[in-house]
Design a protein around this motif. Structure first.
Motif, PDB file in Angstrom:
ATOM      1  N   PHE A 274     -36.018  13.424  -8.092  1.00 31.67           N
ATOM      2  CA  PHE A 274     -36.297  13.692  -9.533  1.00 31.67           C
ATOM      3  C   PHE A 274     -37.081  12.684 -10.156  1.00 31.67           C
ATOM      4  N   ARG A 275     -37.878  11.906  -9.383  1.00 32.06           N
ATOM      5  CA  ARG A 275     -38.852  11.083  -9.932  1.00 32.06           C
ATOM      6  C   ARG A 275     -40.272  11.862 -10.223  1.00 32.06           C
ATOM      7  N   THR A 280     -38.184  17.702 -11.680  1.00 32.77           N
ATOM      8  CA  THR A 280     -36.993  17.581 -12.671  1.00 32.77           C
ATOM      9  C   THR A 280     -37.107  18.621 -13.698  1.00 32.77           C
ATOM     10  N   SER A 283     -35.785  21.963 -12.344  1.00 31.35           N
ATOM     11  CA  SER A 283     -34.406  22.054 -12.203  1.00 31.35           C
ATOM     12  C   SER A 283     -33.536  22.152 -13.412  1.00 31.35           C
ATOM     13  N   VAL A 284     -33.915  21.059 -14.327  1.00 32.98           N
ATOM     14  CA  VAL A 284     -33.354  21.295 -15.641  1.00 32.98           C
ATOM     15  C   VAL A 284     -33.345  22.519 -16.515  1.00 32.98           C
ATOM     16  N   SER A 413     -29.121  25.207  -8.892  1.00 32.46           N
ATOM     17  CA  SER A 413     -29.279  25.387 -10.599  1.00 32.46           C
ATOM     18  C   SER A 413     -28.818  26.387 -11.407  1.00 32.46           C
TER      19      SER A 413
END
Length: 505
Positions: A274-275, A280, A283-284, A413
C-alpha cells in the motif's frame, strides 16, 4: 525496499500430464462457476420479501441472511486462494463447488431464519474456494497470447453476474417460491462440477510459500467482529458500549493482522504494497464502489417490493437503466484514460455515483419511475467509468511476479466492499426505520412486530402498514445519502492519492 516476493520471480505453475487442454471449454466452465458464486451475492436480495414472510425474519436478520455470505466470502478469499495455489486449483474448484451446491440444497429445505444465515455462511466458504481458483486456472493454463482475452471475458462475467442473478431470480420467483433461487445454485454447481471434472486440468505452484495460518485467522476474526457489530447496531443502538466496543475490538484485531503480516517472510497480504499509491487508490476505490452498489441493491429491492408493491420480476427489471449505462461507460473509460489520464475519468465516475445516490434519495412511496431512472443512469455510468481505471491501477502497479496478489486484492476489495455496504447501509436503514415508525395506541406486541421489519408490518395492513412504509422510506433516504457521502469521500481520496503520485515524479 522490495518485499521478498518481489526479489525473486514467481514459480511457474506445475500442471499434471494429460490430454491437450481445450481452452474454450476451460474458459466456459470457469466462467460458469464464477457466475454462480458472484450472482449469489445479489440474487437473494430480490427474495427478501418472501423470505421475511415465510421465516419471520427481522430487519437485522435479513441483513445477516444476505451478508453472512459476503462476509465469509471476503474473509476467506485470500487463504482459500493460497490453498488452491498450494494443493491445486482444480481441487479447490471442485471442493468449493461441492460445498456451494450442498449448502444451497440444504438452504432450499430451511424455513428458519437463523438456519438460513448459517447456511449462507457455508455457501461463502465454497465461494471463497471457487472464485480465486477460476482466475488462477485461466492464467495458469492459457498461453500468453490468449490470456488477456480470457481474463477480459472473466472480468466481464464477474461484473455482469450480479445483475443477471437478479433478473433470473426475479423470473423464478414469478413461477416458484424463494427456495427456487437456492435450487438454481444447485443446478449451476452441478453443471460446473461436471465441466470441471471433464475439461479443467490440474495446476498448482511448483514451490508454494508456507501458509500464513495466523494471518488468515486474524483477518477473518477482525472482519467478522466489525461487521457483526455494525449489523447488530440497530438492536443495541450506535452509541451503545456493545456496538462501539465490538467495532473497536474488531479494528484492534485487524491492526494486529497488519502488524503480524509485517513480520512475515511470506505474508498473506503484504501491507507494504500500500506504499504504492496507485495500488492503494485502486483498492480503496473498488471497495467503496461495491460498498455503494451492493448496499444500494439490498435497500432498493425491499423498497420496490414492499413499498411500491412491485413483483420480484418487475423489481429486477426496474434497475436495468443502471447496466444500460454501466456497460458503455466501461468501454469508453479506457479511451478517456488514455487521452486525459486516469485521474479525471476515475474521479468523475465516483462523483457520478454520488449524484445517482442523491437523486435516488429523493424517492418517496409514490414517486414516478422516471425519478428512479434518473438516479440509476448516472449511477451506472459512474460505476462503469470508475471501475476500469481502479482495476487497472491494482494490476498494473505490481510487477509480474505479484499479479496473483493483484487479482486477489481486486477480488477481496469487491467482496469486502459488498459486505460492508450491506452491513452499514442495512444498519442505517434498520436504525432509522425503528426510530421513525410511530404506532400510537397499537398493542405492544403489534408495535414490536412492526418494528422488527417492514415485511412484518406490511402483513398487518391498514395504518400499521402505512406508518411502516413511511418510516422505511425515511430510512432508505438516509442510507442512500450515506452512500453518496461515501462515494464523494472516495473521489477525494483517489484525487489526493493520484495528485501526490504525480507530484513525486
Amino acid at each position: 525496499m522490495l518485499t521478498p516476493q518481489q526479489q525473486s520471480p514467481a514459480p511457474a505453475p506445475a500442471q499434471t500430464a494429460g490430454p491437450a487442454v481445450r481452452h474454450g471449454m476451460v474458459l466456459a466452465v470457469t466462467c460458469l462457476a464464477l457466475a454462480a458464486v458472484v450472482s449469489a451475492m445479489a440474487s437473494l436480495n430480490i427474495a427478501l420479501t418472501d423470505i421475511a414472510h415465510d421465516t419471520g425474519a427481522s430487519q437485522t436478520q435479513l441483513s445477516w441472511i444476505i451478508d453472512a455470505y459476503s462476509l465469509v466470502f471476503a474473509a476467506l478469499l485470500l487463504p482459500a486462494g493460497a490453498l488452491g495455489d498450494r494443493f491445486g486449483r482444480r481441487r479447490a474448484l471442485l471442493a468449493g463447488l461441492v460445498i456451494f451446491g450442498a449448502a444451497s440444497g440444504l438452504a432450499a429445505l430451511t424455513t428458519d431464519a437463523v438456519g438460513l444465515v448459517a447456511l449462507r455462511a457455508v455457501l461463502g466458504v465454497g465461494a471463497a474456494l471457487v472464485m480465486p481458483a477460476t482466475l488462477s486456472t485461466i492464467t495458469g493454463t492459457f498461453p500468453r497470447e490468449q490470456r488477456a482475452r480470457a481474463v477480459g471475458i472473466w472480468s466481464a462475467v464477474a461484473g455482469a453476474s450480479a445483475v443477471l442473478g437478479l433478473l433470473v431470480s426475479g423470473t423464478l420467483l414469478e413461477l416458484f417460491s424463494w427456495q427456487s433461487v437456492f435450487l438454481l445454485n444447485v443446478v449451476l454447481a452441478l453443471a460446473a462440477l461436471a465441466g470441471t471434472q471433464r475439461f479443467v486440468p490440474e495446476s498448482a505452484e511448483a514451490a508454494p510459500p508456507p501458509l500464513d495460518v495466523v494471518g488468515a485467522v486474524l483477518v477473518a476474526v477482525g472482519l467478522a467482529v466489525v461487521v457483526y457489530s455494525i449489523i447488530e447496531a440497530p438492536e443495541h443502538g450506535w452509541s451503545d458500549p456493545v456496538t462501539l466496543g465490538g467495532i473497536g475490538a474488531g479494528l484492534v484485531v485487524l491492526a494486529g493482522f497488519v502488524a503480524w503480516e509485517l513480520t512475515r517472510r511470506h505474508p498473506l497480504l503484504d501491507p507494504r504494497l500500500f506504499r504504492n499509491l496507485r495500488f492503494t487508490a485502486g483498492s480503496v476505490s473498488i471497495t467503496l464502489q461495491f460498498f455503494t452498489f451492493f448496499g444500494f441493491i439490498f435497500v432498493i429491492m425491499q423498497y420496490l417490493q414492499l413499498v411500491r408493491g412491485d413483483s420480484a420480476l418487475v423489481a429486477a427489471l426496474s434497475i436495468l437503466p443502471m447496466p444500460a449505462t454501466m456497460m458503455p461507460a466501461s468501454r469508453l473509460s479506457p479511451g478517456l484514460t488514455a487521452r486525459f489520464g486516469a485521474r479525471g475519468p476515475w474521479v468523475l465516475g465516483l462523483l457520478s455515483v454520488a449524484l445517482g445516490m442523491v437523486v435516488l434519495a429523493q424517492l418517496e412511496g409514490d414517486s414516478p419511475y422516471w425519478l428512479m431512472a434518473a438516479g440509476l443512469l448516472p449511477l451506472g455510468a459512474g460505476l462503469g467509468l470508475a471501475m476500469t481505471p481502479a482495476t487497472t491501477a491494482i494490476t498494473d502497479s505490481l510487477p509480474k511476479a505479484l499479479q496473483n496478489v493483484g487479482s486477489a486484492m481486486n477480488d477481496l476489495s469487491r467482496e469486502l466492499g459488498g459486505a460492508l455496504g450491506i452491513a452499514v447501509l442495512g444498519s442505517v436503514l434498520g436504525s432509522t426505520y425503528r426510530d421513525r415508525i410511530s404506532l400510537p395506541g397499537a398493542p405492544a406486541h403489534v408495535a414490536e412486530a412492526a418494528r422488527s421489519s417492514l415485511a412484518a408490518a406490511t402483513s398487518m395492513g391498514g395504518t400499521v402498514m402505512e406508518h411502516a412504509r413511511t418510516a422505511f422510506v425515511e430510512g432508505m433516504q438516509t442510507a442512500l445519502l450515506a452512500a453518496a457521502a461515501v462515494a464523494v469521500a472516495g473521489a477525494f481520496v483517489v484525487a489526493g492519492l493520484l495528485r501526490r503520485r504525480s507530484g513525486r515524479r
